[in-house]
Design an enzyme around this catalytic site. Structure first.
Site, PDB file in Angstrom:
ATOM      1  N   LYS A 329      39.079  45.794  43.266  1.00 21.90           N
ATOM      2  CA  LYS A 329      38.156  45.337  42.229  1.00 21.90           C
ATOM      3  C   LYS A 329      37.248  44.268  42.803  1.00 21.90           C
ATOM      4  O   LYS A 329      37.714  43.280  43.356  1.00 21.90           O
ATOM      5  CB  LYS A 329      38.929  44.780  41.034  1.00 21.90           C
ATOM      6  CG  LYS A 329      39.140  45.767  39.914  1.00 21.90           C
ATOM      7  CD  LYS A 329      39.458  45.051  38.614  1.00 21.90           C
ATOM      8  CE  LYS A 329      39.154  45.935  37.426  1.00 21.90           C
ATOM      9  NZ  LYS A 329      39.355  45.229  36.153  1.00 21.90           N
ATOM     10  N   GLY A 330      35.942  44.477  42.661  1.00 18.74           N
ATOM     11  CA  GLY A 330      34.983  43.464  43.062  1.00 18.74           C
ATOM     12  C   GLY A 330      34.401  42.805  41.838  1.00 18.74           C
ATOM     13  O   GLY A 330      34.924  42.942  40.730  1.00 18.74           O
ATOM     14  N   GLU A 334      34.828  48.240  39.886  1.00 21.67           N
ATOM     15  CA  GLU A 334      35.794  48.731  40.864  1.00 21.67           C
ATOM     16  C   GLU A 334      35.064  49.314  42.064  1.00 21.67           C
ATOM     17  O   GLU A 334      33.956  49.838  41.945  1.00 21.67           O
ATOM     18  CB  GLU A 334      36.689  49.779  40.208  1.00 21.67           C
ATOM     19  CG  GLU A 334      37.532  49.201  39.071  1.00 21.67           C
ATOM     20  CD  GLU A 334      38.390  50.254  38.386  1.00 21.67           C
ATOM     21  OE1 GLU A 334      37.961  51.426  38.376  1.00 21.67           O
ATOM     22  OE2 GLU A 334      39.460  49.909  37.869  1.00 21.67           O
ATOM     23  N   ASP A 454      28.829  32.178  45.194  1.00 12.80           N
ATOM     24  CA  ASP A 454      30.231  32.588  45.056  1.00 12.80           C
ATOM     25  C   ASP A 454      30.852  32.844  46.426  1.00 12.80           C
ATOM     26  O   ASP A 454      31.500  33.867  46.654  1.00 12.80           O
ATOM     27  CB  ASP A 454      30.338  33.837  44.179  1.00 12.80           C
ATOM     28  CG  ASP A 454      31.725  33.987  43.552  1.00 12.80           C
ATOM     29  OD1 ASP A 454      32.484  32.995  43.540  1.00 12.80           O
ATOM     30  OD2 ASP A 454      32.051  35.087  43.078  1.00 12.80           O
TER      31      ASP A 454
END
Length: 656
Positions: A329-330, A334, A454
């Site tokens: 999962k990113g 997914e 991020d």
């Protein structure tokens, strides 16, 4: 007066003579060693420049190499140039620079060879830089001075050029013909490189025009060239640049105006052309509407056809998105492994339908990543927008994420010692260097200043050779060239990696990524997650606090991951910890730029400054005031005291 004209002629002839000796301008301020790495990179990028320019609508910029051997190059042809003609012009210009500038680190050439093309290379990035020097003045020896009313010619020349200057900035290119001066006309062409602003383009062209007025007034033809703009004027057409410009009829001998019939014919022709053009545009828009997102703002996506995949191709590539092909999962979806018909392995990221802000993040990622080309960034191959699906297609990176090797399988709560042992100190140090180069490209060397927002271990993928690639640009923001910071009402990202000014005020800049990178450096050195330190001592519970304590106790080596104790270089480890602490300092202005960090890592002779206290440094858990601490994190005072930044909650965004 005669003396002044004589001096002007002499000045112009000398300039012209010099220009014909060498059309290239070799800047003699810095030199490189022949047959070295920089020279090899120069031949590599210039030998491919012609094909890159002619295949990309006449404009290309890029770079080759790393560190001091990195070379930047740019090429362009004027709009509307036939690709073959553009390719030939670029080949001649590139070959000429290689032959005539044997060891200069910076050179450029505006080449007039059936068309106008431009080549420049340098050892520093110049794509958005306003360079007015050095200047080349080149002219036509056969044109000579204007024979006729020189005052009228000069007056028309100045009015015509001033009119063009006010228009050229909008498009960076303009070719136009002046009103008649007796039987003569002036054919003028102005071109700027795309990286500079419209005002900078006007400034450069205006400087060229002034140069003509001061040294070459009255000459029928010539060119003035600078590193970012080109100006040519002549008494006849050239380069095919005026083929579509309608020729005005000569003045009527009897002084009468153009006939009414001619005016009606022109007006009717224009109206018919506009109507037909509108119909063509409407039909084309309707045909392509199903392939594109409906634009809502100026920042919305414009998608080149070459990046589009159809859904059936991706469905077949992933075996209908089977669980066996699921990689994980990113951000907001997914990720599946796929095999395209040409046997290319890809990573297919399928945006989830309940991803909240996913649509915006999807468009953000496509717009930004499609423009980025760097070996330390995951490459975007394409996207799909069919059947209400939003899918990104990336290059396949076989070794999963840095998170997997450092911290183990999150789902199974396992740490495989064999995986961690693959990350010896040499590889970890190379990973730190690769991430540095990737962030440096995002912040400084790409066309836009891009803030990832991020940076963390799970967003660093490792290729087959364990080289790092920065991934997941869903949170990224792009800045104007002159913009340094911004703010947001919606705080997104991963807690523990966020700097204090972002958490408390929503302010972010390139220094936000620097802070996250500092936390990541410390995690790479110690082999533990930031959130795992709340059990170690009585601190408020984060890695930054723990490292700061060790640093002040003169025991930074206590941080080293036992898995690399035997293989590590203690001096380099301490230097990396030092750099990490500089990155996580509380005040953004105290944190170094990525370019400075790169120098710190590659040049051990640079003395590092003493780090100041980091952001989110807690002395003792018992000293924390629930109201104060909660408000510092942007939380309601009714919230319980979080022991780690990772467990904090500002918005309903789920940390990735």
């Amino acid at each position: 007066m005669c003396l002044q004209n004589l001096l002007s002629i002499l000045c112009f002839v000398l300039a012209i003579s010099f220009g014909y000796v060498s059309a290239q301008k070799c800047v003699d301020s810095m030199f490189f060693r022949p047959n070295g790495t920089y020279d090899t990179n120069r031949h590599l990028i210039l030998s491919n420049l012609a094909s890159n320019v002619s295949s990309r609508d006449g404009y290309y910029n890029g770079s080759v190499g790393e560190g001091p051997d990195r070379i930047y190059a740019l090429g362009l042809c004027i709009p509307g140039t036939d690709p073959k003609v553009c390719d030939d012009c670029m080949q001649i210009a590139s070959t000429g620079i290689l032959q005539n500038c044997p060891n200069q680190t910076d050179s450029y050439d505006w080449r007039s060879q059936k068309t106008l093309c431009f080549v420049r290379y340098s050892n520093s990035s110049f794509f958005n830089k306003m360079d007015l020097e050095p200047t080349m003045v080149i002219g036509d020896l056969n044109s000579g001075l204007f024979q006729g009313d020189l005052a009228a010619y000069t007056r028309t020349w100045e009015e015509f050029m001033n009119s063009m200057i006010t228009r050229v900035g909008r498009t960076r290119y303009l070719a136009d013909i002046s009103p008649r001066i007796g039987s003569a006309r002036i054919y003028a062409l102005m071109q700027c490189i795309r990286g500079i602003s419209s005002m900078e383009c006007e400034t450069c062209i205006r400087d060229n025009v002034r140069m003509y007025q001061s040294c070459c007034n009255g000459f029928i033809g010539g060119t003035i060239r600078k590193p970012v703009c080109f100006f040519r004027w002549d008494g006849s057409e050239y380069l095919g640049a005026f083929g579509d410009t309608p020729s005005l009829p000569p003045p009527s001998p009897d002084g009468k105006t153009i006939s009414t019939g001619a005016i009606v014919a022109v007006v009717v022709s224009v109206v018919i052309f506009v109507v037909l053009l509108a119909l063509v545009l409407v039909i084309r828009k309707r045909r392509q509407s199903y392939k594109t997102l409906k634009p809502k703002t100026d920042d919305d996506m414009t998608s080149p056809q070459s990046l589009q995949f159809d859904f059936m191709t991706l469905e077949a590539a992933t075996d209908k998105f089977s669980r066996n092909n699921k990689l994980g999962k990113g951000g907001f979806g997914e990720v599946y492994k796929g095999m395209l018909p040409n046997e290319t392995e890809v990573a297919v990221k399928r945006l989830s339908s309940n991803s909240g802000q996913g649509t915006q993040e999807f468009k953000n990622e496509v717009v930004i990543v499609a423009k980025l080309q760097h070996k330390n960034l995951v490459r975007l191959l394409g996207f799909c927008l069919e059947r209400d699906e939003q899918i990104l297609v990336y290059e396949f990176v076989p070794n999963k994420s840095l998170n997997y090797f450092l911290f183990g399988n999150k789902q199974k709560h396992l740490l495989d010692p064999t995986k961690k042992s693959q990350l010896d100190w040499k590889r970890r140090y190379n990973i730190i260097g690769g991430i540095t180069r990737g962030l440096l490209y995002l912040h400084q060397d790409s066309r836009l200043t891009i803030i990832h927002r991020d940076i963390k271990a799970s967003n660093i993928l490792l290729d087959a050779d364990m080289n790092p690639k920065i991934a997941d640009f869903g949170m990224a923001r792009n800045f104007r060239v002159d913009q340094t910071e911004d703010n947001t009402r919606r705080v997104v990202g991963t807690f523990g990696y966020m700097p204090p000014e972002y958490v408390t005020h929503g302010q972010f800049s390139t220094k936000s990524d620097v802070y996250s990178f500092g936390v990541l450096i410390l995690e790479i050195v110690c082999g533990k997650k930031n959130s795992s330190f709340y059990k170690i001592d009585d601190s408020g519970g984060n890695l930054v606090t723990h490292v700061w304590r060790l640093w002040n106790n003169d025991s930074p080596l206590d941080l080293i991951d036992p898995a690399i104790e035997e293989s590590c270089d203690n001096d380099k480890v301490i230097r990396c910890i030092h750099i990490g602490l500089l990155c996580v300092q509380e005040t953004p202005v105290d944190r170094p730029e990525m370019s400075t960090i790169f120098q710190m890592l590659t040049n051990s002779s640079i003395t590092l400054p003493v780090p100041r206290p980091p952001g989110f440094f807690f002395r003792n858990r018992s000293n924390l005031d629930p109201l104060t601490y909660g408000s510092e994190l942007g939380q309601s005072s009714s919230k319980s005291i979080p022991y780690t930044i990772d467990s904090a909650s500002i918005t309903r965004v789920t940390p990735r």
